[in-house]
Design a protein around this motif. Structure first.
Motif, PDB file in Angstrom:
ATOM      1  N   ALA A  54     -12.861 -58.860 -20.588  1.00 48.00           N
ATOM      2  CA  ALA A  54     -13.405 -57.544 -20.825  1.00 48.00           C
ATOM      3  C   ALA A  54     -12.976 -57.002 -22.301  1.00 48.00           C
ATOM      4  CB  ALA A  54     -12.797 -56.703 -19.708  1.00 48.00           C
ATOM      5  N   THR A  55     -12.908 -55.772 -22.687  1.00 50.79           N
ATOM      6  CA  THR A  55     -12.649 -55.350 -23.917  1.00 50.79           C
ATOM      7  C   THR A  55     -11.049 -54.825 -23.791  1.00 50.79           C
ATOM      8  OG1 THR A  55     -14.884 -54.998 -24.427  1.00 50.79           O
ATOM      9  CG2 THR A  55     -13.107 -53.854 -25.858  1.00 50.79           C
ATOM     10  N   VAL A  56     -10.320 -55.303 -24.939  1.00 47.05           N
ATOM     11  CA  VAL A  56      -8.833 -54.985 -24.967  1.00 47.05           C
ATOM     12  C   VAL A  56      -8.817 -54.230 -26.378  1.00 47.05           C
ATOM     13  CG1 VAL A  56      -6.584 -55.812 -25.328  1.00 47.05           C
ATOM     14  CG2 VAL A  56      -8.061 -56.973 -23.453  1.00 47.05           C
ATOM     15  N   GLU A  57      -8.461 -52.938 -25.965  1.00 47.66           N
ATOM     16  CA  GLU A  57      -8.344 -52.084 -27.403  1.00 47.66           C
ATOM     17  C   GLU A  57      -6.854 -51.738 -27.668  1.00 47.66           C
ATOM     18  OE1 GLU A  57     -11.258 -48.983 -27.923  1.00 47.66           O
ATOM     19  OE2 GLU A  57     -13.038 -50.301 -27.581  1.00 47.66           O
ATOM     20  N   VAL A  58      -6.400 -52.101 -28.789  1.00 49.60           N
ATOM     21  CA  VAL A  58      -4.791 -51.792 -29.058  1.00 49.60           C
ATOM     22  C   VAL A  58      -5.089 -50.802 -30.145  1.00 49.60           C
ATOM     23  CG1 VAL A  58      -2.760 -53.033 -29.790  1.00 49.60           C
ATOM     24  CG2 VAL A  58      -4.286 -54.239 -28.508  1.00 49.60           C
ATOM     25  N   PRO A  59      -3.826 -49.865 -30.081  1.00 45.70           N
ATOM     26  CA  PRO A  59      -3.833 -48.813 -31.486  1.00 45.70           C
ATOM     27  C   PRO A  59      -3.348 -49.676 -32.635  1.00 45.70           C
ATOM     28  CG  PRO A  59      -2.549 -48.267 -29.447  1.00 45.70           C
ATOM     29  CD  PRO A  59      -3.171 -49.760 -29.078  1.00 45.70           C
ATOM     30  N   SER A  60      -3.959 -48.948 -33.793  1.00 45.93           N
ATOM     31  CA  SER A  60      -3.639 -49.485 -35.050  1.00 45.93           C
ATOM     32  C   SER A  60      -2.238 -49.646 -35.122  1.00 45.93           C
ATOM     33  CB  SER A  60      -4.144 -48.504 -36.201  1.00 45.93           C
ATOM     34  OG  SER A  60      -3.473 -47.365 -35.930  1.00 45.93           O
ATOM     35  N   ARG A  61      -1.670 -50.479 -36.077  1.00 47.62           N
ATOM     36  CA  ARG A  61      -0.284 -50.878 -36.274  1.00 47.62           C
ATOM     37  C   ARG A  61       0.416 -49.478 -36.718  1.00 47.62           C
ATOM     38  NH1 ARG A  61      -1.186 -54.392 -39.306  1.00 47.62           N
ATOM     39  NH2 ARG A  61      -0.752 -56.177 -38.077  1.00 47.62           N
ATOM     40  N   ARG A  62      -0.051 -48.744 -37.596  1.00 48.47           N
ATOM     41  CA  ARG A  62       0.548 -47.225 -37.993  1.00 48.47           C
ATOM     42  C   ARG A  62       1.052 -46.636 -36.660  1.00 48.47           C
ATOM     43  NH1 ARG A  62      -1.779 -42.313 -39.334  1.00 48.47           N
ATOM     44  NH2 ARG A  62      -3.846 -43.372 -39.457  1.00 48.47           N
ATOM     45  N   HIS A  63       0.028 -46.270 -35.749  1.00 47.69           N
ATOM     46  CA  HIS A  63       0.210 -45.835 -34.581  1.00 47.69           C
ATOM     47  C   HIS A  63       1.282 -46.219 -33.484  1.00 47.69           C
ATOM     48  CE1 HIS A  63      -3.723 -43.316 -35.780  1.00 47.69           C
ATOM     49  NE2 HIS A  63      -2.804 -42.355 -35.772  1.00 47.69           N
ATOM     50  N   ARG A  64       0.922 -47.591 -33.617  1.00 46.85           N
ATOM     51  CA  ARG A  64       1.906 -48.380 -32.429  1.00 46.85           C
ATOM     52  C   ARG A  64       3.269 -48.189 -33.065  1.00 46.85           C
ATOM     53  NH1 ARG A  64      -1.657 -52.849 -32.821  1.00 46.85           N
ATOM     54  NH2 ARG A  64       0.033 -53.796 -34.120  1.00 46.85           N
ATOM     55  N   HIS A  65       3.493 -48.134 -34.193  1.00 49.09           N
ATOM     56  CA  HIS A  65       4.944 -47.827 -34.748  1.00 49.09           C
ATOM     57  C   HIS A  65       5.160 -46.598 -34.429  1.00 49.09           C
ATOM     58  CE1 HIS A  65       4.673 -51.527 -37.640  1.00 49.09           C
ATOM     59  NE2 HIS A  65       4.864 -51.856 -36.477  1.00 49.09           N
TER      60      HIS A  65
END
Length: 390
Positions: free
Chosen positions: A21-32
């Motif tokens: 399936a599709t895995v969508e991960v937040p941008s590095r800036r928003h993860r931090h």
């Protein structure tokens, strides 16, 4: 059909794509940003609990629930959800690779699906979010336990007066008892209220593991951390015990339910803690302003609404919220202003979590890293499968 037959390859890729399936991960800036907010909330809440423990000479507790201690409960629920995410996908993938249908093949397929769906940049934020949630909750429960030793007085009389004012001179609990009755309705509302105890840990795991967009799951868990922290602060701002404790005679006509048993246990635990704070495994859990039941369920319902979950889910969550509000008044857990304050806390937590995760302007717009390496991993899975079968 041969190994290079286009239809066979199409079927294989379709099964593998469904498995990944599709895995969508937040941008590095928003993860931090979101992890900093969650970790910071946990650090402040947990730190204050440690300071309070040292100052008052009361040991820190890891409050047990009926599902067991939190340090066991949360990891176990997350682990079960991870298995539920990976194993069915691994089994589905074997439909396209009959040569791998064996116990060893299932293990290999599960490993490949886990690697594809749970790269470190997705798994680490989930683990940090769960740890932050656990630390914040333990800090919150201990700060709640310290409350009667710091505030000997309460604002129950003022809150009772506010109830009468908002209910036009009436007792809101008595109105609900008259309208809804004190038998069957008590059991229904008790089921709703007690269901919250399971809903919170399970919803955390579901949001982080099964929601398609990790930014939404991080949003929800961060908002819950803020709920616990702001809720603990509200207890110290306006210390109160609630109608069932201040006016117990108003609730003697209610049918005996799990809620009445829980209330009796809380009163007993409070007496034990006040007599000997060093008694192991016991915490004081009575506080009225604000209602964390209301704030947490409102947070969940509002986020589900904002991210556009299916209509059935949205209606179910708002129904759960409405019944939770009724239950808090019906059983005397809270005053009306406690619930209003809970809604305010939930709204603030949702807004702050949306800012941190990049969902503030448009929750439907996902700001995530380029996931071509994950989205294209169906091909990599098929390549590994063919290599394993060779």
């Amino acid at each position: 059909m041969g190994q290079n037959d286009p239809m066979a390859l199409g079927t294989t890729r379709d099964a593998s794509a469904r498995a990944v399936a599709t895995v969508e991960v937040p941008s590095r800036r928003h993860r931090h940003r979101v992890l900093s907010l969650a970790v910071g909330t946990a650090a402040v809440t947990g730190g204050l609990a440690v300071v309070g423990s040292v100052w008052l000479g009361i040991p820190l507790r890891d409050p047990d629930g009926f599902l067991g201690p939190g340090w066991v409960r949360m990891p176990a629920i997350v682990a079960i959800c991870l298995l539920l995410d990976v194993l069915p996908r691994a089994a589905w993938r074997l439909r396209a690779h009959p040569e791998l249908r064996s116990a060893r093949g299932l293990v290999r397929s599960a490993r490949d699906v886990a690697v594809a769906r749970w790269p470190w940049r997705r798994l680490v934020p989930v683990l940090v979010a769960v740890a932050s949630f656990y630390i914040t909750y333990v800090g919150y429960r201990n700060l709640k336990n310290f409350l009667p030793f710091i505030h000997e007085s309460s604002q129950d009389l003022a809150l009772i007066a506010s109830d009468r004012l908002l209910a036009f001179g009436n007792n809101p609990a008595e109105i609900l008892h008259a309208v809804l009755g004190t038998g069957f309705s008590a059991h229904v509302l008790s089921f709703v209220y007690m269901g919250y105890l399971i809903f919170v840990p399970v919803s955390v795991a579901v949001a982080l593991i099964f929601w398609r967009h990790l930014s939404h799951g991080l949003w929800y868990v961060t908002a819950l951390c803020l709920n616990w922290a702001l809720g603990a602060a509200s207890y110290y701002l306006i210390p109160a015990s609630g109608p069932f404790y201040a006016l117990p005679w108003d609730f003697t006509d209610l049918a005996r339910t799990d809620v009445t048993g829980l209330q009796a246990a809380l009163v007993r635990n409070r007496s034990i803690v006040m007599a000997d704070p060093d008694v192991g495994g016991t915490v004081s859990g009575i506080a009225a302003f604000a209602s964390l039941h209301v704030s947490v369920v409102f947070t969940a319902a509002l986020i589900v609404q904002l991210i556009g979950m299916p209509k059935l889910v949205r209606r179910a969550m708002w129904t759960f919220f409405a019944l939770t509000v009724l239950a808090t008044i019906y059983f005397g857990w809270h005053y009306i202003v406690d619930d209003l304050a809970g809604i305010a806390i939930g709204g603030i937590a949702v807004w702050a979590g949306a800012w941190a995760t990049g969902n503030l302007r448009d929750p439907g717009r996902r700001d995530h890293d380029d996931d071509s390496d994950v989205a294209g991993s169906a091909d990599a899975l098929d390549t590994r499968a063919r290599q394993a079968a060779a």
